[in-house]
Design a protein around this motif. Sequence first.
Motif, PDB file in Angstrom:
ATOM      1  N   VAL A 377       0.860  -1.182   0.000  1.00 52.23           N
ATOM      2  CA  VAL A 377       0.000   0.000   0.000  1.00 52.23           C
ATOM      3  C   VAL A 377       0.898   1.234   0.000  1.00 52.23           C
ATOM      4  O   VAL A 377       1.801   1.347   0.842  1.00 52.23           O
ATOM      5  CB  VAL A 377      -0.933   0.035   1.234  1.00 52.23           C
ATOM      6  N   LEU A 378       0.675   2.138  -0.951  1.00 58.78           N
ATOM      7  CA  LEU A 378       1.397   3.406  -1.004  1.00 58.78           C
ATOM      8  C   LEU A 378       0.403   4.540  -0.810  1.00 58.78           C
ATOM      9  O   LEU A 378      -0.697   4.515  -1.375  1.00 58.78           O
ATOM     10  CB  LEU A 378       2.115   3.579  -2.340  1.00 58.78           C
ATOM     11  N   ILE A 379       0.788   5.542  -0.033  1.00 60.71           N
ATOM     12  CA  ILE A 379      -0.100   6.656   0.281  1.00 60.71           C
ATOM     13  C   ILE A 379       0.578   7.966  -0.076  1.00 60.71           C
ATOM     14  O   ILE A 379       1.708   8.232   0.364  1.00 60.71           O
ATOM     15  CB  ILE A 379      -0.468   6.658   1.781  1.00 60.71           C
ATOM     16  N   LYS A 388      -4.029   9.912   0.097  1.00 60.49           N
ATOM     17  CA  LYS A 388      -4.790   9.092  -0.852  1.00 60.49           C
ATOM     18  C   LYS A 388      -3.904   7.936  -1.267  1.00 60.49           C
ATOM     19  O   LYS A 388      -2.800   8.156  -1.772  1.00 60.49           O
ATOM     20  CB  LYS A 388      -5.244   9.920  -2.045  1.00 60.49           C
ATOM     21  N   GLY A 389      -4.393   6.723  -1.041  1.00 62.54           N
ATOM     22  CA  GLY A 389      -3.549   5.557  -1.228  1.00 62.54           C
ATOM     23  C   GLY A 389      -4.059   4.588  -2.264  1.00 62.54           C
ATOM     24  O   GLY A 389      -5.231   4.607  -2.651  1.00 62.54           O
ATOM     25  N   SER A 390      -3.151   3.755  -2.707  1.00 63.44           N
ATOM     26  CA  SER A 390      -3.453   2.695  -3.657  1.00 63.44           C
ATOM     27  C   SER A 390      -2.752   1.439  -3.179  1.00 63.44           C
ATOM     28  O   SER A 390      -1.630   1.507  -2.664  1.00 63.44           O
ATOM     29  CB  SER A 390      -2.969   3.080  -5.059  1.00 63.44           C
ATOM     30  N   LEU A 409      -9.882   3.792  10.856  1.00 60.01           N
ATOM     31  CA  LEU A 409      -8.794   4.741  10.605  1.00 60.01           C
ATOM     32  C   LEU A 409      -8.944   5.458   9.269  1.00 60.01           C
ATOM     33  O   LEU A 409      -8.227   6.427   8.996  1.00 60.01           O
ATOM     34  CB  LEU A 409      -7.451   4.021  10.610  1.00 60.01           C
ATOM     35  N   LEU A 410      -9.869   4.984   8.430  1.00 59.34           N
ATOM     36  CA  LEU A 410      -9.964   5.458   7.048  1.00 59.34           C
ATOM     37  C   LEU A 410     -11.163   6.363   6.855  1.00 59.34           C
ATOM     38  O   LEU A 410     -12.230   6.142   7.432  1.00 59.34           O
ATOM     39  CB  LEU A 410     -10.066   4.262   6.097  1.00 59.34           C
ATOM     40  N   ASP A 411     -10.985   7.390   6.019  1.00 62.33           N
ATOM     41  CA  ASP A 411     -12.117   8.220   5.624  1.00 62.33           C
ATOM     42  C   ASP A 411     -12.956   7.512   4.569  1.00 62.33           C
ATOM     43  O   ASP A 411     -14.192   7.548   4.623  1.00 62.33           O
ATOM     44  CB  ASP A 411     -11.623   9.572   5.075  1.00 62.33           C
ATOM     45  N   ARG A 412     -12.294   6.899   3.613  1.00 55.42           N
ATOM     46  CA  ARG A 412     -12.962   6.152   2.550  1.00 55.42           C
ATOM     47  C   ARG A 412     -12.042   5.021   2.105  1.00 55.42           C
ATOM     48  O   ARG A 412     -10.820   5.132   2.208  1.00 55.42           O
ATOM     49  CB  ARG A 412     -13.262   7.047   1.337  1.00 55.42           C
ATOM     50  N   TYR A 413     -12.637   3.949   1.598  1.00 57.34           N
ATOM     51  CA  TYR A 413     -11.846   2.899   0.958  1.00 57.34           C
ATOM     52  C   TYR A 413     -12.763   2.077   0.078  1.00 57.34           C
ATOM     53  O   TYR A 413     -13.989   2.079   0.226  1.00 57.34           O
ATOM     54  CB  TYR A 413     -11.147   2.007   1.997  1.00 57.34           C
ATOM     55  N   LEU A 422      -7.794   4.089  -1.035  1.00 61.58           N
ATOM     56  CA  LEU A 422      -8.214   4.571   0.275  1.00 61.58           C
ATOM     57  C   LEU A 422      -7.925   6.060   0.417  1.00 61.58           C
ATOM     58  O   LEU A 422      -7.091   6.624  -0.303  1.00 61.58           O
ATOM     59  CB  LEU A 422      -7.497   3.792   1.391  1.00 61.58           C
ATOM     60  N   THR A 423      -8.632   6.674   1.350  1.00 55.43           N
ATOM     61  CA  THR A 423      -8.367   8.057   1.765  1.00 55.43           C
ATOM     62  C   THR A 423      -8.232   8.060   3.280  1.00 55.43           C
ATOM     63  O   THR A 423      -9.042   7.442   3.984  1.00 55.43           O
ATOM     64  CB  THR A 423      -9.508   8.996   1.342  1.00 55.43           C
ATOM     65  N   ILE A 424      -7.211   8.750   3.802  1.00 54.36           N
ATOM     66  CA  ILE A 424      -6.907   8.703   5.222  1.00 54.36           C
ATOM     67  C   ILE A 424      -6.294  10.020   5.668  1.00 54.36           C
ATOM     68  O   ILE A 424      -5.580  10.681   4.901  1.00 54.36           O
ATOM     69  CB  ILE A 424      -5.936   7.532   5.527  1.00 54.36           C
ATOM     70  N   ASP A 425      -6.559  10.426   6.891  1.00 51.73           N
ATOM     71  CA  ASP A 425      -5.903  11.597   7.463  1.00 51.73           C
ATOM     72  C   ASP A 425      -4.458  11.241   7.813  1.00 51.73           C
ATOM     73  O   ASP A 425      -4.179  10.123   8.276  1.00 51.73           O
ATOM     74  CB  ASP A 425      -6.648  12.063   8.717  1.00 51.73           C
ATOM     75  N   GLU A 426      -3.555  12.174   7.571  1.00 50.89           N
ATOM     76  CA  GLU A 426      -2.135  11.913   7.803  1.00 50.89           C
ATOM     77  C   GLU A 426      -1.860  11.430   9.224  1.00 50.89           C
ATOM     78  O   GLU A 426      -0.979  10.599   9.450  1.00 50.89           O
ATOM     79  CB  GLU A 426      -1.333  13.186   7.516  1.00 50.89           C
ATOM     80  N   SER A 427      -2.630  11.912  10.189  1.00 49.83           N
ATOM     81  CA  SER A 427      -2.398  11.547  11.587  1.00 49.83           C
ATOM     82  C   SER A 427      -2.660  10.067  11.874  1.00 49.83           C
ATOM     83  O   SER A 427      -2.204   9.537  12.888  1.00 49.83           O
ATOM     84  CB  SER A 427      -3.288  12.399  12.504  1.00 49.83           C
TER      85      SER A 427
END
Length: 691
Positions: A377-379, A388-390, A409-413, A422-427
Amino acid sequence: MKAKRWMIAEPDAGGVRRLAQEMHCAPLTAAVLSARGIENAAAARAFLSCARSGLHDPFAMHDMDRAVGVIRGAIERGERIVVYGDYDVDGITATCTLVDYLRTAGAVCEYYIPNRLSEGYGLTRQAMEELYRRGTRLMITVDSGITANEEIALARELGMKVVITDHHECHDELPEAEAVIDCKQAGDTYPFDSLAGVGVAFKLICALDGDTDAMLDRYADLVALGTVADVMPIVGENRILVAEGLQRMERTRNIGLQRLLAEAGMAERHLTASTISFVLAPRINAAGRMGKADLAAELFLTQDMDRAIRLAVELCEQNKLRQTTENEILNQALTQLRGEYDPAGDKMIVLAGKGWHQGVIGIVCSRLCDRYGCPVVLISIDSDGIGKGSGRSIGSFNLFDALTSCSDLLDRYGGHALAAGLTIDESNIDALKARLKAYAETHVTRQQLIPQLHIDCMVEKEWLTIENIEGLSMLEPYGMQNAEPVFCMKDLIVEDITPLSSDRHVRLSLSKDGTRFNAIWFGTGAGGLGFVPGSTVDAAFHLEINEYHNRRSVQLVICDVQLSECEHRADQLILNLYNILMQDGPLTALEARRLLPERKDLVAVWRHIVCRAEDGRLSVPDGALSRRVSWESRREINIGKLLVSLDVFSESGLISYHFKEGMINVCLKPYEGKADISGSVVLRTLQSMAG
């Protein structure tokens, strides 16, 4: 050399002979068909048929009649129609095919392809509002729309009619459009549900026009392009469309496609599905990945030759830019890996970087996945702290389930077992890394991560004739669910190894009972091999005919090579001696000399470790390391001498090493000054035994 688990089919010999007689084909071809479950002539003819008569009535699709009525009405009223597409090859070819047809049918028609970087995939509220503001009164989606319930509801509320054409999986509740054409919707009885997005758009055109043969002659090239690029099964209707399209592509009337083929060096060449996959699709996809999908759409729609030339050049330039960007991210990721990834312990890679290009991180994921044999997984973290990851997976590891376990932990996936986004907050990224790695540790073994190589059958050297290889052409076009055949031959002698292209590839000379075969292995250099000249190996390969200076010969295109059983037995004999030594047992002088490394051997092993280690660590398949050192040093270093050398370095405080799941894992230790190996107990013991 990356290990694979070979899955070798064993077609029934009697059935193969019968099928070859009934089909009047070479036994090699019959063996492939039999290996794939096609065991009689009727089934073979049905599978191999590329006849146009095999195409189904487009009106057999649910809602096709309604879609035709809505579109014809809009054309008659002169209403502005917009085809809403997607930024990949399937979406672009679907868009261009439908737009070109509607324009020639008298429609006022434009297209809209969302920007991958600023808008993302699919329909958006902003796009709906903008299209209506521009005067759009009918929107036709291609390769998208089947799950855009809210956006389509807004479009209709604004005053636009909507026709959906898509090929993706449907939700239980479909969007409320004037017509929904998607063979995967509940209740659709269309006989073939694996069309690409461009294939569905093509069926709509056939329904609108009423002359499928004419539409094939006109658009089969673009339909084949999108179908192969989207990795759809090349069976049933897709086989017919792709076979027709490849023939049409060689004499295409689409000037944009003409110029792209010329710019890619494929003009007046025989074209195959591989041409699409490895030459054309990357150039078209690059435009979408770099946020310029409109360039590709304009290329296939323009009637201006000068403009087509400029656009084809620009697409190739975009592909070069994509490659450069991809390599930059890959190098940054590899630098991170040296500090964060333990190949002996970790079963998953999760990395994040500031400003990584979102359009290409998926490709980098795939490259790392192939290189390390584990899920990746790369973000990419933007300036607002949003990641934003793939992700890409391998083997039996379900990436979607892994992300679901971290959904808090994820906003969207979204995605599936082998690929996800996926979408995630850096924190939350550090917590995601830890939890995904822990999940992988408990949900998959290293054995399960080994990729499988499906082999159609074992072959005898007598089968590998030009005539038999030419006979395989009846299986084409290749693709998903009809892969290019893979064959296997055991106990080949490695006669010669020749590095090519700065050791990015390698040419092999292999022999079997006195018959020599030339082979080429792309993407693997001599330094990554686990064998040397004189080794006995089993090889898995495609077959092709090499033409050079008007001479035609059989060439093996290597998929994988493994040491033969006799090599493993020879290693085990040496390992038995090594184990006796480690247990303080007796060895004869001759046996001791087989284990005793000379000083030059020790130097060769040490140089290999130091040069090949990344951040002080080296992990290599246990049967390969001694042979790689032998190849580089041109010295005979068996596995026993290798292990004794490692023991000497370990005693001297230079390294530590251990075995785990078929790998030798070496770790360099900090050391100042010049190492003194003269005090090595194992070396003195062997020297005394050797006499």
